[in-house]
Scaffold this motif. Structure first.
Motif, PDB file in Angstrom:
ATOM      1  N   ILE A   1      -9.660  19.596 -29.926  1.00  0.00           N
ATOM      2  CA  ILE A   1      -8.745  20.498 -29.231  1.00  0.00           C
ATOM      3  C   ILE A   1      -8.911  20.293 -27.721  1.00  0.00           C
ATOM      4  CG2 ILE A   1      -8.128  22.936 -28.877  1.00  0.00           C
ATOM      5  CD1 ILE A   1      -9.509  23.473 -31.634  1.00  0.00           C
TER       6      ILE A   1
ATOM      7  N   LYS B   1      -4.744  14.715 -25.964  1.00  0.00           N
ATOM      8  CA  LYS B   1      -3.780  14.026 -26.838  1.00  0.00           C
ATOM      9  C   LYS B   1      -2.352  14.124 -26.293  1.00  0.00           C
ATOM     10  CE  LYS B   1      -4.865  16.629 -30.313  1.00  0.00           C
ATOM     11  NZ  LYS B   1      -5.846  17.464 -29.580  1.00  0.00           N
TER      12      LYS B   1
ATOM     13  N   GLU C   1       2.484  17.507 -31.495  1.00  0.00           N
ATOM     14  CA  GLU C   1       2.109  18.471 -32.533  1.00  0.00           C
ATOM     15  C   GLU C   1       3.007  19.703 -32.378  1.00  0.00           C
ATOM     16  OE1 GLU C   1      -1.877  19.751 -31.847  1.00  0.00           O
ATOM     17  OE2 GLU C   1      -2.522  19.217 -33.849  1.00  0.00           O
TER      18      GLU C   1
ATOM     19  N   TRP D   1       3.880  26.800 -34.632  1.00  0.00           N
ATOM     20  CA  TRP D   1       2.739  27.541 -35.183  1.00  0.00           C
ATOM     21  C   TRP D   1       2.531  28.860 -34.424  1.00  0.00           C
ATOM     22  CZ3 TRP D   1      -1.069  22.777 -34.705  1.00  0.00           C
ATOM     23  CH2 TRP D   1      -0.539  21.721 -35.466  1.00  0.00           C
TER      24      TRP D   1
ATOM     25  N   TYR E   1      -6.727  32.740 -35.427  1.00  0.00           N
ATOM     26  CA  TYR E   1      -7.894  32.890 -34.560  1.00  0.00           C
ATOM     27  C   TYR E   1      -8.442  34.319 -34.588  1.00  0.00           C
ATOM     28  CZ  TYR E   1      -7.791  28.166 -32.644  1.00  0.00           C
ATOM     29  OH  TYR E   1      -7.871  26.804 -32.497  1.00  0.00           O
TER      30      TYR E   1
ATOM     31  N   GLN F   1      -2.582  27.049 -42.187  1.00  0.00           N
ATOM     32  CA  GLN F   1      -2.748  25.660 -42.622  1.00  0.00           C
ATOM     33  C   GLN F   1      -1.657  25.215 -43.598  1.00  0.00           C
ATOM     34  OE1 GLN F   1      -4.539  23.671 -40.991  1.00  0.00           O
ATOM     35  NE2 GLN F   1      -5.703  25.193 -39.835  1.00  0.00           N
TER      36      GLN F   1
ATOM     37  N   VAL G   1       1.018  24.350 -41.152  1.00  0.00           N
ATOM     38  CA  VAL G   1       0.656  23.108 -40.451  1.00  0.00           C
ATOM     39  C   VAL G   1       0.940  21.912 -41.358  1.00  0.00           C
ATOM     40  CG1 VAL G   1      -1.286  21.724 -39.575  1.00  0.00           C
ATOM     41  CG2 VAL G   1      -1.099  24.126 -38.919  1.00  0.00           C
TER      42      VAL G   1
ATOM     43  N   GLU H   1       1.155  13.041 -32.654  1.00  0.00           N
ATOM     44  CA  GLU H   1      -0.058  13.766 -32.267  1.00  0.00           C
ATOM     45  C   GLU H   1      -0.687  14.325 -33.536  1.00  0.00           C
ATOM     46  OE1 GLU H   1       0.597  16.868 -29.430  1.00  0.00           O
ATOM     47  OE2 GLU H   1      -1.555  17.180 -29.108  1.00  0.00           O
ATOM     48  N   ARG H   2      -1.901  13.888 -33.803  1.00  0.00           N
ATOM     49  CA  ARG H   2      -2.613  14.194 -35.045  1.00  0.00           C
ATOM     50  C   ARG H   2      -1.819  13.721 -36.264  1.00  0.00           C
ATOM     51  NH1 ARG H   2      -4.971  19.465 -33.009  1.00  0.00           N
ATOM     52  NH2 ARG H   2      -6.998  18.866 -32.165  1.00  0.00           N
TER      53      ARG H   2
ATOM     54  N   PHE I   1      -9.402  20.418 -40.017  1.00  0.00           N
ATOM     55  CA  PHE I   1      -9.232  21.858 -39.798  1.00  0.00           C
ATOM     56  C   PHE I   1      -9.392  22.696 -41.070  1.00  0.00           C
ATOM     57  CE2 PHE I   1      -7.567  19.986 -35.981  1.00  0.00           C
ATOM     58  CZ  PHE I   1      -8.106  20.809 -35.012  1.00  0.00           C
TER      59      PHE I   1
ATOM     60  N   ARG J   1      -6.552  25.059 -19.543  1.00  0.00           N
ATOM     61  CA  ARG J   1      -5.206  25.179 -20.117  1.00  0.00           C
ATOM     62  C   ARG J   1      -4.850  26.639 -20.396  1.00  0.00           C
ATOM     63  NH1 ARG J   1      -4.069  21.862 -25.419  1.00  0.00           N
ATOM     64  NH2 ARG J   1      -5.505  23.347 -26.365  1.00  0.00           N
TER      65      ARG J   1
ATOM     66  N   ARG K   1      -4.563  28.652 -23.089  1.00  0.00           N
ATOM     67  CA  ARG K   1      -3.595  29.102 -24.109  1.00  0.00           C
ATOM     68  C   ARG K   1      -4.119  30.424 -24.670  1.00  0.00           C
ATOM     69  NH1 ARG K   1      -2.920  24.394 -28.124  1.00  0.00           N
ATOM     70  NH2 ARG K   1      -1.252  23.497 -26.867  1.00  0.00           N
TER      71      ARG K   1
ATOM     72  N   GLU L   1      -6.223  30.786 -27.829  1.00  0.00           N
ATOM     73  CA  GLU L   1      -7.469  30.007 -27.893  1.00  0.00           C
ATOM     74  C   GLU L   1      -8.589  30.593 -27.045  1.00  0.00           C
ATOM     75  OE1 GLU L   1      -5.982  26.182 -26.737  1.00  0.00           O
ATOM     76  OE2 GLU L   1      -5.314  25.676 -28.768  1.00  0.00           O
TER      77      GLU L   1
HETATM   78  N1  LIG Z   1      -4.558  21.766 -38.621  1.00  0.00           N
HETATM   79  C1  LIG Z   1      -4.717  22.385 -37.441  1.00  0.00           C
HETATM   80  C2  LIG Z   1      -4.293  21.777 -36.274  1.00  0.00           C
HETATM   81  C3  LIG Z   1      -4.467  22.455 -35.090  1.00  0.00           C
HETATM   82  N2  LIG Z   1      -5.018  23.668 -35.085  1.00  0.00           N
HETATM   83  C4  LIG Z   1      -5.142  24.416 -33.823  1.00  0.00           C
HETATM   84  C5  LIG Z   1      -6.177  23.897 -32.889  1.00  0.00           C
HETATM   85  C6  LIG Z   1      -5.604  24.240 -31.543  1.00  0.00           C
HETATM   86  O1  LIG Z   1      -5.890  25.616 -31.245  1.00  0.00           O
HETATM   87  C7  LIG Z   1      -4.116  24.084 -31.768  1.00  0.00           C
HETATM   88  C8  LIG Z   1      -3.640  22.690 -31.473  1.00  0.00           C
HETATM   89  O2  LIG Z   1      -3.983  22.392 -30.219  1.00  0.00           O
HETATM   90  P1  LIG Z   1      -4.365  20.949 -29.637  1.00  0.00           P
HETATM   91  O3  LIG Z   1      -5.606  20.464 -30.235  1.00  0.00           O
HETATM   92  O4  LIG Z   1      -3.211  20.073 -29.921  1.00  0.00           O
HETATM   93  O5  LIG Z   1      -4.485  21.325 -28.217  1.00  0.00           O
HETATM   94  O6  LIG Z   1      -3.912  24.313 -33.141  1.00  0.00           O
HETATM   95  C9  LIG Z   1      -5.448  24.237 -36.251  1.00  0.00           C
HETATM   96  O7  LIG Z   1      -5.998  25.372 -36.234  1.00  0.00           O
HETATM   97  N3  LIG Z   1      -5.274  23.597 -37.415  1.00  0.00           N
END
Ligand SMILES: Nc1ccn([C@H]2C[C@H](O)[C@@H](COP(=O)(O)O)O2)c(=O)n1
Ligand SMILES: Nc1ncnc2c1ncn2[C@@H]1O[C@H](COP(=O)(O)OP(=O)(O)O)[C@@H](O)[C@H]1O
Length: 282
Positions: free
Chosen positions: A80, A84, A102, A107, A120, A131, A134, A154-155, A164, A217, A219, A222
């Motif tokens: 994170i 990326k 992404e 989301w 979170y 998920q 996602v 991205e990912r 994750f 950043r 966010r 987060e």
């Molecule tokens: N499968 C996933 C993918 C991403 N996340 C979360 C992690 C970050 O808070 C956000 C993506 O942000 P990045 O890494 O692109 O800055 O989404 C998740 O929980 N599960």
């Protein structure tokens, strides 16, 4: 189910909770791809049953996107806030590459709900919800119609599961039954749909660097992320992409050390351009 999820008509198969103030983010950049700085609609294409395809991944008998086998697919992986999106932005001006960021904004705003923020706040309750979404939106990233010969994502649907979902489950924050449901979905998707990847670019950072960039950043969702979470996400990346000890790799891995400042990183991206673009000739 896939039809209900928005992929309807494209699979040709033969064979109220109170939300926090940040709950809704603008959906402005959701569902778009960038191709030489221009936005193009990222639509899911038609899926047809595969014929005997060679190379990349065993595809025989799987659903494939019509005519998409010729696209090269590059996935940018990393922790994170590892950089990326910055990397994708850099390559978005390259002819022949279409970048697909992404879909974080989706989301954060799903019909007025914020699955990322909810996860979170209460991962045990909302981990499955986030998920599942996602997984769907990443599948769409892999299957959407693009006009360029190289797809840079991205990912990937793979890191969503291997990093994750795995992290939520291993840390005891996802009930076993939720993990089982997600695993069944993932196994079905990867067994039945051809999801080619030609190259993984791993932006390798220290968790401390990511923590610093994450705070910068800022966010909203987060703000609760501690350094320890980034350390565990880092270890899962290292097990998968460097030690190759956890899950199957869908493609070769190019590692780019990414703790450097922005100017040096842009230089690194340029230095690695040929290796990255070589994915299209594999
Ligand atoms: N499968 C996933 C993918 C991403 N996340 C979360 C992690 C970050 O808070 C956000 C993506 O942000 P990045 O890494 O692109 O800055 O989404 C998740 O929980 N599960
Ligand atoms: N090399 C770098 N040095 C310092 N800050 C960076 C660097 N790369 C990106 N950033 C900043 O760090 C934050 C996270 O970068 P971003 O590209 O969004 O990461 P990711 O997409 O991996 O989450 C952003 O604020 C970005 O401007």
């Amino acid at each position: 189910m896939l039809a209900a999820a928005g992929l309807s008509g494209r699979l040709l198969v033969r064979g109220v909770r109170t939300l926090p103030p940040y709950a809704v983010s603008p959906p402005s950049l959701c569902g778009v791809a960038y191709y030489r700085g221009k936005q193009t609609p990222a639509n899911s294409g038609t899926l047809i049953p595969s014929r005997a395809l060679s190379g990349r991944q065993q595809a025989t008998g799987k659903l494939v996107r019509n005519g998409e086998d010729k696209n090269a697919v590059i996935c940018i992986e990393g922790n994170i806030a590892s950089g990326k999106t910055t990397c994708l932005e850099y390559f978005s001006n390259t002819s022949n590459i279409e970048v697909l960021t992404e879909p974080v904004c989706k989301w954060r705003n799903l019909r007025g709900h914020n699955p990322l923020g909810l996860m979170y706040q209460d991962p045990e309750r909302w981990g499955l919800t986030l998920q599942t979404y996602v997984q769907l939106t990443m599948l769409d990233r892999h299957l959407s119609t693009i006009s360029a010969p190289i797809r840079m994502i991205e990912r990937s649907i793979f890191s969503a599961k291997y990093i994750f979902v795995e992290s939520l489950f291993k840390s005891g924050k996802m009930p076993e039954v939720d993990f089982a449901v997600l695993s069944e979905w993932f196994d079905w998707i990867t067994a039945n749909i051809f999801i080619p990847v030609d190259l993984i670019v791993y932006l390798q950072t220290s968790p401390q660097t990511c923590h610093k960039r994450l705070k910068q950043r800022s966010r909203e969702e987060e703000k609760v992320i501690p350094l320890e979470y980034l350390e565990s996400i880092h270890q899962l990346h290292e097990d998968w992409l460097i030690r190759k000890s956890s899950f199957p790799l869908p493609a070769p891995v190019l590692v780019i050390p990414a703790d450097h400042d922005l100017q040096e990183m842009l230089h690194q991206f340029e230095e690695n351009r040929d290796k990255i673009l070589a994915a299209s000739s594999l």
